[in-house]
Design a protein around this motif. Structure first.
Motif, mmCIF file in Angstrom:
data_model
loop_
_atom_site.group_PDB
_atom_site.id
_atom_site.type_symbol
_atom_site.label_atom_id
_atom_site.label_comp_id
_atom_site.label_asym_id
_atom_site.label_seq_id
_atom_site.Cartn_x
_atom_site.Cartn_y
_atom_site.Cartn_z
ATOM 1 N N ARG A 180 0.813 -1.216 0.000
ATOM 2 C CA ARG A 180 0.000 0.000 0.000
ATOM 3 C C ARG A 180 0.848 1.269 0.000
ATOM 4 N N ALA A 181 2.136 1.129 0.108
ATOM 5 C CA ALA A 181 2.992 2.291 0.368
ATOM 6 C C ALA A 181 3.269 3.107 -0.882
ATOM 7 N N ARG A 182 3.322 4.404 -0.688
ATOM 8 C CA ARG A 182 3.900 5.305 -1.673
ATOM 9 C C ARG A 182 5.409 5.281 -1.456
ATOM 10 N N VAL A 183 6.178 5.001 -2.515
ATOM 11 C CA VAL A 183 7.618 4.790 -2.386
ATOM 12 C C VAL A 183 8.360 5.889 -3.131
ATOM 13 N N LEU A 184 9.277 6.561 -2.431
ATOM 14 C CA LEU A 184 10.126 7.594 -3.025
ATOM 15 C C LEU A 184 11.570 7.127 -2.985
ATOM 16 N N LEU A 185 12.211 7.094 -4.137
ATOM 17 C CA LEU A 185 13.635 6.808 -4.241
ATOM 18 C C LEU A 185 14.376 8.135 -4.225
ATOM 19 N N VAL A 186 15.225 8.337 -3.226
ATOM 20 C CA VAL A 186 15.905 9.624 -3.009
ATOM 21 C C VAL A 186 17.313 9.542 -3.586
ATOM 22 N N ASN A 187 17.661 10.470 -4.470
ATOM 23 C CA ASN A 187 18.991 10.440 -5.076
ATOM 24 C C ASN A 187 20.001 11.190 -4.207
ATOM 25 N N TYR A 188 21.223 11.333 -4.705
ATOM 26 C CA TYR A 188 22.314 11.934 -3.941
ATOM 27 C C TYR A 188 22.465 13.420 -4.260
ATOM 28 N N LEU A 189 22.847 14.178 -3.234
ATOM 29 C CA LEU A 189 23.093 15.605 -3.398
ATOM 30 C C LEU A 189 24.247 15.865 -4.368
ATOM 31 N N ALA A 190 24.317 17.092 -4.863
ATOM 32 C CA ALA A 190 25.408 17.504 -5.752
ATOM 33 C C ALA A 190 26.647 17.786 -4.904
ATOM 34 N N VAL A 191 27.371 16.744 -4.569
ATOM 35 C CA VAL A 191 28.524 16.863 -3.680
ATOM 36 C C VAL A 191 29.681 17.573 -4.368
ATOM 37 N N PHE A 192 29.944 17.220 -5.642
ATOM 38 C CA PHE A 192 31.154 17.665 -6.327
ATOM 39 C C PHE A 192 30.831 18.642 -7.451
ATOM 40 N N PRO A 193 31.526 19.778 -7.504
ATOM 41 C CA PRO A 193 31.319 20.715 -8.613
ATOM 42 C C PRO A 193 32.061 20.240 -9.865
ATOM 43 N N ASP A 207 40.736 15.571 -10.994
ATOM 44 C CA ASP A 207 39.964 14.508 -10.353
ATOM 45 C C ASP A 207 38.565 14.947 -9.952
ATOM 46 N N MET A 208 38.391 16.225 -9.584
ATOM 47 C CA MET A 208 37.069 16.706 -9.175
ATOM 48 C C MET A 208 36.033 16.553 -10.291
ATOM 49 N N PRO A 209 36.330 16.925 -11.551
ATOM 50 C CA PRO A 209 35.338 16.723 -12.608
ATOM 51 C C PRO A 209 34.987 15.247 -12.797
ATOM 52 N N TYR A 210 35.948 14.370 -12.570
ATOM 53 C CA TYR A 210 35.670 12.935 -12.668
ATOM 54 C C TYR A 210 34.637 12.520 -11.621
ATOM 55 N N LEU A 211 34.841 12.937 -10.368
ATOM 56 C CA LEU A 211 33.884 12.607 -9.321
ATOM 57 C C LEU A 211 32.523 13.228 -9.617
ATOM 58 N N LEU A 216 26.864 12.178 -11.168
ATOM 59 C CA LEU A 216 25.796 12.411 -12.144
ATOM 60 C C LEU A 216 25.299 11.087 -12.717
ATOM 61 N N SER A 217 26.232 10.179 -13.027
ATOM 62 C CA SER A 217 25.863 8.886 -13.596
ATOM 63 C C SER A 217 25.081 8.047 -12.600
ATOM 64 N N VAL A 218 25.477 8.098 -11.331
ATOM 65 C CA VAL A 218 24.759 7.342 -10.306
ATOM 66 C C VAL A 218 23.340 7.881 -10.158
ATOM 67 N N ASP A 219 23.189 9.186 -10.105
ATOM 68 C CA ASP A 219 21.845 9.762 -9.967
ATOM 69 C C ASP A 219 20.998 9.494 -11.207
ATOM 70 N N ALA A 220 21.617 9.493 -12.390
ATOM 71 C CA ALA A 220 20.872 9.159 -13.601
ATOM 72 C C ALA A 220 20.393 7.709 -13.554
ATOM 73 N N MET A 221 21.222 6.822 -13.025
ATOM 74 C CA MET A 221 20.827 5.424 -12.877
ATOM 75 C C MET A 221 19.646 5.291 -11.924
ATOM 76 N N LEU A 222 19.668 6.034 -10.816
ATOM 77 C CA LEU A 222 18.555 5.975 -9.869
ATOM 78 C C LEU A 222 17.273 6.496 -10.513
ATOM 79 N N ALA A 223 17.386 7.539 -11.326
ATOM 80 C CA ALA A 223 16.201 8.056 -12.023
ATOM 81 C C ALA A 223 15.636 7.011 -12.970
ATOM 82 N N ARG A 224 16.508 6.292 -13.660
ATOM 83 C CA ARG A 224 16.036 5.236 -14.566
ATOM 84 C C ARG A 224 15.362 4.114 -13.790
ATOM 85 N N ALA A 225 15.931 3.771 -12.638
ATOM 86 C CA ALA A 225 15.349 2.696 -11.824
ATOM 87 C C ALA A 225 13.948 3.071 -11.359
#
Length: 298
Positions: A180-193, A207-211, A216-225
């Protein structure tokens, strides 16, 4: 190099407790209560983990480093939820949903054990520890403004793609136990500029742009999921509102801490590269905004 990385790993892994101070979303006018049983699941970004000091009315062991101002507590207070269980725990992986997680001071029970057929709201954030993002950050720390030889400049595309199926399994497990639950998948904050700020944060300009791209890729994956979930999981986007509040900002602006946590708005000391109190407030506001804007509970 090895000693420096060991120190970073120790700081990043040192998850203890922080005292209570609830502000941000709870200070705003709350929406009308309509959820009666809320369960929060996930890792240290959901527990808003902090180092030192104090112990509050914990639902989980001390070693989970779950603070009482984390966004699940703020959301529960804003909604006036009567039955609230915060199972979030620093260091949690996807396997911690169905299996026990040993931590300092005890064992966090399988997080899914808090779910039930009466649960009508679930937030979950998971995946970063499966991909060893904390270890990757530690390997990218640099004493000189040069690319590190240990920071893996590999897009992790295959591992991130595979993690989508793992996250999908977590969502399916939630729906099975709390239909019965409404489920929210919460992504990660913008840690790295997109650009580095060495030595303010000791990660090189290369290295910072790499991180930044990895997160960004991890959050995009969560959005797809979330989008692919046939049961209708919603994405609570904390990344977008946190842009401009990354680790390179001043202590009064940033929502996540650098290697040396300096923000004065967080009781205790936020774990390096994790949300501070302002970050927890921002997460809570994003979750509440999604609850107001999205579909009503089924």
């Amino acid at each position: 190099m090895l000693r420096r990385n060991a120190l970073a790993a120790t700081l990043l892994g040192c998850l203890l407790w922080a005292p209570s101070a609830m502000t941000g979303a709870t200070a705003a006018q709350p929406p009308a209560p309509r959820y009666h049983a809320y369960v929060a699941l996930g890792d240290s970004f959901q527990a808003d983990s902090a180092i030192l000091p104090g112990i509050t009315d914990a639902f989980v062991p001390l070693g989970c480093a779950q603070v009482s101002y984390d966004y699940p507590h703020q959301v529960a207070a804003a909604l006036g939820v009567a039955d609230f269980k915060d199972a979030t725990c620093g260091g949690a992986v996807s396997g911690s949903m169905t299996g026990p997680q040993p931590v300092l001071g005890g064992i966090n029970a399988p997080q899914f054990s808090r779910l039930g057929r009466g649960t009508d709201l679930v937030t979950v954030g998971i995946g970063g520890n499966d991909l060893d993002l904390v270890g990757m950050i530690g390997r990218c720390l640099a004493l000189l403004p040069l690319p590190t030889v240990t920071c893996p400049h590999d897009p992790l595309a295959e591992r991130i793609a595979a993690e989508q199926q793992v996250v999908a399994g977590v969502l399916a497990g939630i729906h099975q136990r709390a239909p019965r639950a409404r489920v929210l998948l919460v992504n990660y904050l913008a840690v790295f500029p997109e650009r580095g700020c060495w030595p303010y944060v000791p990660i090189s300009g290369q290295d910072m742009p790499y991180l930044h791209r990895v997160l960004l890729s991890v959050d995009a994956m969560l959005a797809r999921a979330a989008a692919a979930d046939p049961k209708g999981t919603e994405l609570a986007d904390t990344y977008t509102p946190s842009l401009g509040h990354d680790v390179c900002q001043s202590p009064t602006v940033r929502w996540t801490e650098g290697l040396l946590p300096l923000s004065l708005n967080t009781p205790g000391i936020a774990v390096p590269f994790h949300p501070n109190h302002a970050g927890a407030d921002g997460q809570a506001q994003a979750v509440l905004a999604q609850l107001r804007a999205g579909s009503p509970v089924r």
